[in-house]
Design a protein around this motif. Structure first.
Motif, PDB file in Angstrom:
ATOM      1  N   LEU A 144       0.833  -1.209   0.000  1.00  0.00           N
ATOM      2  CA  LEU A 144       0.000   0.000   0.000  1.00  0.00           C
ATOM      3  C   LEU A 144       0.866   1.257   0.000  1.00  0.00           C
ATOM      4  CD1 LEU A 144      -2.988  -0.523   2.476  1.00  0.00           C
ATOM      5  CD2 LEU A 144      -3.074  -0.159   0.025  1.00  0.00           C
ATOM      6  N   LEU A 165       2.370   1.733  -3.385  1.00  0.00           N
ATOM      7  CA  LEU A 165       1.344   2.202  -4.324  1.00  0.00           C
ATOM      8  C   LEU A 165       1.023   3.668  -4.091  1.00  0.00           C
ATOM      9  CD1 LEU A 165      -1.134  -0.801  -4.296  1.00  0.00           C
ATOM     10  CD2 LEU A 165       0.135   0.029  -6.260  1.00  0.00           C
ATOM     11  N   GLY A 166       0.910   4.053  -2.823  1.00  0.00           N
ATOM     12  CA  GLY A 166       0.609   5.442  -2.508  1.00  0.00           C
ATOM     13  C   GLY A 166       1.694   6.364  -3.036  1.00  0.00           C
ATOM     14  N   THR A 169       3.770   5.769  -5.471  1.00  0.00           N
ATOM     15  CA  THR A 169       3.740   5.778  -6.927  1.00  0.00           C
ATOM     16  C   THR A 169       2.605   6.648  -7.451  1.00  0.00           C
ATOM     17  OG1 THR A 169       4.387   3.480  -6.725  1.00  0.00           O
ATOM     18  CG2 THR A 169       3.879   4.253  -8.923  1.00  0.00           C
ATOM     19  N   LEU A 170       1.449   6.505  -6.799  1.00  0.00           N
ATOM     20  CA  LEU A 170       0.281   7.282  -7.225  1.00  0.00           C
ATOM     21  C   LEU A 170       0.584   8.779  -7.173  1.00  0.00           C
ATOM     22  CD1 LEU A 170      -2.766   7.376  -7.913  1.00  0.00           C
ATOM     23  CD2 LEU A 170      -3.195   7.553  -5.485  1.00  0.00           C
ATOM     24  N   TRP A 172       2.937   9.790  -9.901  1.00  0.00           N
ATOM     25  CA  TRP A 172       2.349   9.827 -11.244  1.00  0.00           C
ATOM     26  C   TRP A 172       1.387  11.001 -11.399  1.00  0.00           C
ATOM     27  CZ3 TRP A 172       4.401   7.372 -15.184  1.00  0.00           C
ATOM     28  CH2 TRP A 172       3.748   7.513 -16.405  1.00  0.00           C
ATOM     29  N   CYS A 173       0.661  11.321 -10.313  1.00  0.00           N
ATOM     30  CA  CYS A 173      -0.235  12.478 -10.389  1.00  0.00           C
ATOM     31  C   CYS A 173       0.570  13.745 -10.670  1.00  0.00           C
ATOM     32  CB  CYS A 173      -0.985  12.658  -9.071  1.00  0.00           C
ATOM     33  SG  CYS A 173      -2.306  11.491  -8.850  1.00  0.00           S
ATOM     34  N   VAL A 174       1.697  13.891  -9.984  1.00  0.00           N
ATOM     35  CA  VAL A 174       2.525  15.079 -10.216  1.00  0.00           C
ATOM     36  C   VAL A 174       3.044  15.076 -11.649  1.00  0.00           C
ATOM     37  CG1 VAL A 174       4.697  16.172  -9.589  1.00  0.00           C
ATOM     38  CG2 VAL A 174       3.160  15.400  -7.813  1.00  0.00           C
ATOM     39  N   LEU A 186       1.700  14.225 -14.271  1.00  0.00           N
ATOM     40  CA  LEU A 186       0.741  14.632 -15.302  1.00  0.00           C
ATOM     41  C   LEU A 186       0.935  16.095 -15.662  1.00  0.00           C
ATOM     42  CD1 LEU A 186      -2.590  13.112 -13.939  1.00  0.00           C
ATOM     43  CD2 LEU A 186      -1.227  12.258 -15.826  1.00  0.00           C
ATOM     44  N   THR A 214       0.322  18.741  -3.085  1.00  0.00           N
ATOM     45  CA  THR A 214       1.242  17.850  -2.370  1.00  0.00           C
ATOM     46  C   THR A 214       1.607  18.418  -1.007  1.00  0.00           C
ATOM     47  OG1 THR A 214       3.047  18.882  -3.566  1.00  0.00           O
ATOM     48  CG2 THR A 214       2.297  16.765  -4.370  1.00  0.00           C
TER      49      THR A 214
END
Lengths: 527, 514
Positions: free
Chosen positions: B10, B13-14, B16-17, B20-22, B24, B394
């Motif tokens: 978890l 994943l957090g 990485t998430l 990846w959001c940044v 974009l 963030t």
């Protein structure tokens, strides 16, 4: 606990902020257009305007909602409010529209807070000092962090959070015994988005049985003489009042037929662009299989088959089934009603309080999803979100919740097809699913056995793990094997069919759990 | 804890998430021909290293125009660029074709570039952070360890620069972190290798070199199990070997080595770039050193002040070499370098934030304060890159997670939403720390909002960047003093009772929050 709750709410709000630059679907333009229409035209033209192909097709309250929003929009970028500016998406427009979703989500957050703090009766309290194992905390995360809501609202772009907030609020009020408020919220919700009419039978039956009839016999059957005309009149007044407020202006302008024709466009096909994982997905595949078999054995002509192939290409259109009888809207309606009847009748006979009502509501949503006309895959949220409310109370419900949420969420994957958003959907989905499995099974103190996931049977575990394999095939192996060119529709088709099996299984399972539940008097007591 | 592996998953994943959001968002130099920015620099290095023979990488030739984003990082960066270039050529060869690919920008190319950073992060930095906090003895439960790792992994500074602005700091910082881990494990040789790798990925890691040197030297002298000089010689040999391996393709030619060194340390570039929150840039508001002194004397001045300021923490570490002190000395050394040395980038503050992140669980409040100011100091750069939105998102996310997962000590009651069950008298007695923190944060927010909304007067176009750098420089100076005081006053070995009292305190506050 209150602190932790607001921390969770803040965390998800900030995650939503980070999703602002992500891809948005045509629904973004739909809502921008509605902002423009409601802002720049007088009310009597709202339901006639058709410059954009995305005409206003939500009930009047939603139009008013857009009208209110449009006044804030002007501060960001007045150009988005011009009707002729089709597909206008300046950075300020994007920020405004995304923020409007994030801010109106606070209705949902408030409703979640109300439910977690006042209505939840968990199977087991968390271990004293630890916030993270506290059932209210877990439910708050499961509801606010719901994978489907996050991607549909904050990536794809819609206002479901706000709408589900109103729905949840009406459920909370019913749990609290404030039936009139519950009815008021639900009537309002119907005038925001009419798709919620599918769950109206549950409201009708609950309010009739528990509010209009004031008492039951010891075995749960109704005492006919306890009917209260006063209660009935109160309810009726509220409903008429709300609908009057909403549709009244249009009735007085003589525009009601026009508004209704916008709200119920029956020209759409049986299935949405991507097949929702319901009964009709299985039906279509059966038809397809039969037609291929027919083609091989020479029963069918080639022309029939080409017509067939196009329906899987992903366009909204009417089509003819090749072998099985084609389905008319009325058939879906009849099937939906038929499959709702046992739930409603059971609720009449064994009125198990608000929890019985919630089960009935979920069954109504299930029936409409499984048999409805032109069902969107997004409609699965109408089942998953209310089902979450039960997941921490009974073990068997938790089991259904875990299977259904995983299946339903995966069926939303085709909604986000852009490459840049793929890692986001995968991460979010895995996080939600893992978190749900860990915390829900932790609450019931169920360890994961050998060869099976916690709380699930071996077969269910196999099915859920199969979802992973399915996704790997669809997003990776299919194109690696070079089949993308020849069978581009296979991944979508497989996803729909595989998920349809899971959804229907969960439906039958939940139906069985509900119907075998006998009348328990203590259930009826309100919080 | 049951299912610890899943919890760990978890966390990954957090992290990485968020990354990846940044990613974009926009990047440095997006759609700004002809010069572009760091994104194009990294892409250009892939192009150069993939197409040219290794001897031409650092040399101005007909095929390699060093004036256009010439390679100026050490060989490991070059090898990494070559690897990425090779992968890029398989995916889409136009991305790295010599000359023609200049200024390549597209949806898929951005995806490719972003994924190279994510992969590097997942391989080096993210596991390092998790391993580090898993080994930390002071955190008692697996959950606390994972939560702290998550908070550190979500620290906006590194994420915004690597996945937004576009750089590969995660590799050099990650190797440094692995070095600290190895030293904590007692593997001095492995630690030396890891740090050499960091140094050979990015020369800026020199900011961290002094503490490592002092620690290794000091601990070699104190070793009782083996011959001191033998141990020192072993470490020296390992360091030389690692360097030699990294530099192997260049070693046969003395001129090439000199050219490489010149590329790595371009003293001609000037004392600082843009507006940096260090002493020299802040002084420039009053005195323009550049105009008063010659370049040579400026360099000498920087060198002397830096070395002088380095002395206290280095000597302390040399005399009492413990890993605890090493981490503090890393903070102090990198802060001193940032404040006083020559040719500083605003991004270099990240080098100081790494060791501060490692101390996060010890004094969460002070570390969080520093980390928040450090991100603010990069705000002008982030505005330029179009990263305002992810900066806000963030930072708020980091703050919320900090407050909800770590024990903020006595100040916690002043943080919004917490301490509702505290007695009112306790709630309204403002502690000095709290007042200082909130006024400092008010300044941060005020400056951020002002630089976004107010147009500066025409004769002072750089008003807000200068104000922000002055403001952060003041903070950094005070924090340098604070961290020095912490290092000099900390026990050699934390007593067991202290650890115990801290954990009970922690569980108490958690109970209260319920």
């Amino acid at each position: 606990m209150a602190t932790s709750f607001w921390n969770v709410a803040a965390t998800f709000t900030f995650v939503k902020l980070l999703l602002i630059p992500s891809y948005h679907s045509t629904d973004f333009e739909v809502h921008r257009n509605w902002l423009a229409v409601t802002h720049s035209l007088p009310m009597n033209k709202w339901y006639y305007e058709k410059t954009s192909e995305w005409t206003l097709d939500y009930p009047p309250f939603f139009a008013l909602f857009e009208f209110v929003l449009s006044h804030f929009a002007r501060a960001f970028d007045p150009n988005m409010l011009i009707v002729k500016n089709l597909n206008y998406a300046s950075p300020a427009t994007v920020v405004f529209q995304r923020l409007s979703v994030i801010v109106t989500d606070f209705v949902y957050i408030f409703a979640v807070k109300e439910f977690c703090f006042h209505c939840l009766k968990p199977a087991r309290r968390g271990s004293g000092s630890d916030v993270f194992t506290h059932p209210s905390f877990i439910l708050a995360v499961l509801l606010m962090g719901n994978f489907g809501l996050l991607i549909v609202d904050h990536i794809h772009f819609q206002y479901n959070g706000f709408l589900f907030g109103v729905m949840l609020l009406s459920i909370v009020r019913i749990y609290q015994g404030r039936n009139l408020e519950g009815a008021l919220y639900f009537a309002t919700l119907l005038n925001f988005k009419h798709i919620y009419v599918y769950i109206a039978p549950a409201y009708f039956m609950y309010l009739l049985r528990n509010y209009c009839f004031k008492s039951s016999k010891k075995d749960g059957s109704v005492i006919w003489t306890s009917f209260s005309f006063l209660h009935f009149a109160r309810l009726g007044t509220i409903v008429v009042l709300i609908f009057g407020l909403s549709f009244g202006p249009y009735i007085s302008m003589g525009q009601l037929p026009q508004v209704l024709s916008r709200l119920f466009p029956f020209k759409r096909g049986l299935c949405h662009a991507y097949w929702a994982p319901n009964f009709w997905a299985l039906y279509n595949v059966a038809d397809k299989a039969a037609s291929i078999k027919g083609l091989h054995s020479g029963f069918l002509s080639q022309s029939n088959h080409t017509n067939q192939a196009s329906m899987t290409g992903g366009l909204v259109q009417e089509f003819q089934h090749a072998v099985l009888p084609s389905i008319a809207p009325v058939v879906t309606l009849i099937l939906t009603v038929l499959s709702i009847i046992p739930a409603v009748v059971h609720h009449w006979r064994y009125p198990n309080g608000p929890r019985g009502f919630l089960r009935c509501l979920i069954l109504c949503a299930f029936a409409s999803f499984v048999f409805g006309w032109h069902v969107h895959e997004k409609a699965i949220l109408m089942i998953i979100i209310p089902l979450s409310l039960l997941a921490l109370e009974k073990k068997r419900d938790a089991q259904v919740f875990l299977v259904l949420s995983t299946t339903g969420h995966l069926s939303l994957f085709p909604l986000l097809f852009t490459q840049a958003e793929t890692p986001i959907k995968i991460c979010l989905m895995l996080m939600y699913t893992i978190y749900a499995f860990i915390t829900v099974s932790g609450l019931f103190r169920i360890p994961s056995g050998r060869l099976r996931l916690p709380l699930l049977t071996k077969l269910e575990s196999l099915y859920v793990i199969g979802l992973l394999a399915l996704e790997i095939y669809c997003s990776l192996l299919h194109s690696v094997l070079g089949l993308q060119q020849f069978y581009p529709f296979i991944p979508l088709l497989l996803t729909s069919v595989y998920c349809a099996v899971g959804v229907i299984y969960c439906w039958l399972m939940f139906y069985w759990l509900t119907l075998t539940e006998k009348y328990v008097e203590s259930n009826v007591k309100l919080e | 804890m049951e299912g610890g592996l899943m919890h760990l998953f978890l966390v990954v994943l957090g992290a990485t998430l968020l990354r990846w959001c940044v990613s974009l968002n926009s990047y440095s130099g997006a759609q700004t021909p002809p010069v572009y920015g760091d994104y194009e620099a990294q892409r250009h290095w892939m192009e150069i290293t993939y197409n040219l023979p290794i001897t031409e990488w650092y040399v101005n030739t007909t095929n390699n125009d060093l004036l256009y984003w010439g390679l100026d990082y050490p060989p490991l960066t070059a090898y990494h660029s070559w690897l990425c270039g090779a992968v890029a050529s398989v995916v889409n060869s136009t991305w790295v074709s010599l000359w023609d690919s200049r200024g390549t920008e597209s949806y898929t190319h951005k995806l490719f570039m972003r994924s190279t950073v994510i992969v590097a992060d997942l391989l080096v930095y993210i596991p390092a952070v998790i391993v580090y906090f898993t080994l930390t003895r002071k955190l008692t439960s697996t959950r606390d360890r994972l939560l702290t790792s998550l908070v550190v992994l979500l620290y906006p500074g590194i994420v915004l620069i690597d996945h937004g602005h576009f750089q590969y700091n995660c590799i050099s910082l990650g190797f440094t972190l692995w070095a600290v881990i190895a030293l904590e494990w007692g593997h001095d040789l492995l630690g030396s290798v890891a740090f050499c790798l960091a140094l050979n990925y990015k020369q800026m890691e020199l900011y961290h070199a002094m503490p490592f040197f002092c620690y290794l030297l000091g601990s070699s002298f104190r070793t009782k199990t083996e011959n001191r000089f033998f141990k020192l010689a072993k470490i020296g040999l390992v360091v030389i070997m690692t360097f030699a391996l990294c530099w192997l393709p260049f070693l046969y030619d003395k001129d090439l080595v000199l050219q490489l060194l010149q590329r790595l340390f371009p003293f001609a570039r000037g004392i600082y770039e843009d507006k940096v929150a260090n002493v020299w840039c802040s002084l420039a508001v009053v005195i323009k050193l550049k105009q008063l002194l010659s370049l040579d004397s400026v360099i000498r001045l920087c060198l002397c002040t830096t070395l002088a300021a380095l002395l206290p923490s280095s000597l302390d570490l040399l005399l009492r070499p413990t890993v605890e002190r090493l981490k503090l000395a890393l903070v102090n050394s990198s802060l001193v370098f940032f404040l006083f040395s020559f040719q500083v980038h605003e991004k270099s503050i990240l080098i100081a934030t790494l060791p501060v992140c490692l101390l996060l669980h010890e004094r969460p409040f002070e570390c969080m304060w520093f980390l928040l100011v450090a991100t603010l100091s990069m705000f002008p750069l982030l505005i330029k890159d179009g990263l305002v939105l992810p900066y806000i998102g963030t930072t708020l996310l980091f703050y919320t997670l900090m407050v909800s997962s770590l024990d903020m000590g006595p100040v916690a009651i002043y943080l919004p939403g917490s301490g509702t069950t505290e007695s009112p008298s306790k709630q309204w007695t403002p502690s000095l720390k709290a007042v200082m923190f909130w006024s400092s944060m008010l300044g941060c927010v005020g400056l951020s909002v002002a630089s976004l909304t107010i147009m500066p007067p025409t004769n002072l176009p750089d008003l807000f960047p200068v104000l922000i750098s002055l403001y952060s420089c003041g903070h950094f100076l005070l924090f340098t003093i604070y961290f020095h005081w912490w290092q000099l006053s900390c026990d050699v070995e934390p007593s067991k009772s202290e650890v115990k009292s801290r954990t009970t305190q922690k569980s108490n506050t958690k109970k209260k929050r319920l």
